[in-house]
Scaffold this motif. Structure first.
Motif: not given
Length: 171
Positions: A123, A125, A151
């Motif tokens: 995660k 990103w 997000q």
């Protein structure tokens, strides 16, 4: 004699003859070139690269393709062994010899995608997005951008919720 054995695919015998010729004359270009190629055929990649490097210094143009082929084999071997940094460095060297080498570009793309996938699974990103952009993988870039966008929206909604601006939070 070594070339006769080479063309008959008797790599070990040809190798011995080429080494004999090089013992007599270390600057023998053809013996060096054919020795490198015979070693490559025997999957003695490191030795092949050493011999072809030497031959490359003697005649860059004629040795360019065999050395590139040997370096590609070495890069693939390193990549398969999990040494991506080593494979990457070899690819950079290949580009010095043959700037448009597609197989070296493919190896680097595979490395970028693998690094992107690892970052994605963790995660991370921004790291994943950078790697996918380097690989020019449009589908994976789009996937990460959507996640990042979602997000950001979620964070904005939480911010509105905390300040009791319910309509903005719902939007």
């Amino acid at each position: 004699i070594g070339q006769v054995d080479f063309y008959k695919h008797r790599w070990a015998v040809a190798t011995r003859h080429f080494r004999d010729a090089l013992n007599a004359n270390k600057q023998h270009f053809r013996a060096r070139l054919f020795l490198g190629e015979a070693l490559l055929e025997q999957d003695k990649i490191d030795e092949a690269v050493d011999e072809l490097d030497y031959a490359y210094e003697l005649d860059r143009e004629e040795t360019r393709l065999p050395l590139t082929r040997a370096l590609l084999s070495l890069a693939q071997k390193r990549q398969e062994a999990g040494d991506e940094d080593g494979a990457w460095d070899i690819c950079k060297r290949i580009f010095d010899i043959s700037p448009e080498e597609q197989q070296a570009q493919n190896i680097q793309v595979e490395i970028w995608i693998r690094r992107g996938d690892i970052a994605f699974d963790e995660k991370e990103w921004d790291i994943a997005l950078t790697a996918y952009r380097q690989a020019n993988d449009r589908l994976k870039i789009e996937r990460v951008e959507k996640i990042k966008y979602r997000q950001a929206l979620e964070q904005e909604a939480v911010s509105y919720e905390q300040t009791h601006r319910w309509e903005k939070a719902v939007d």
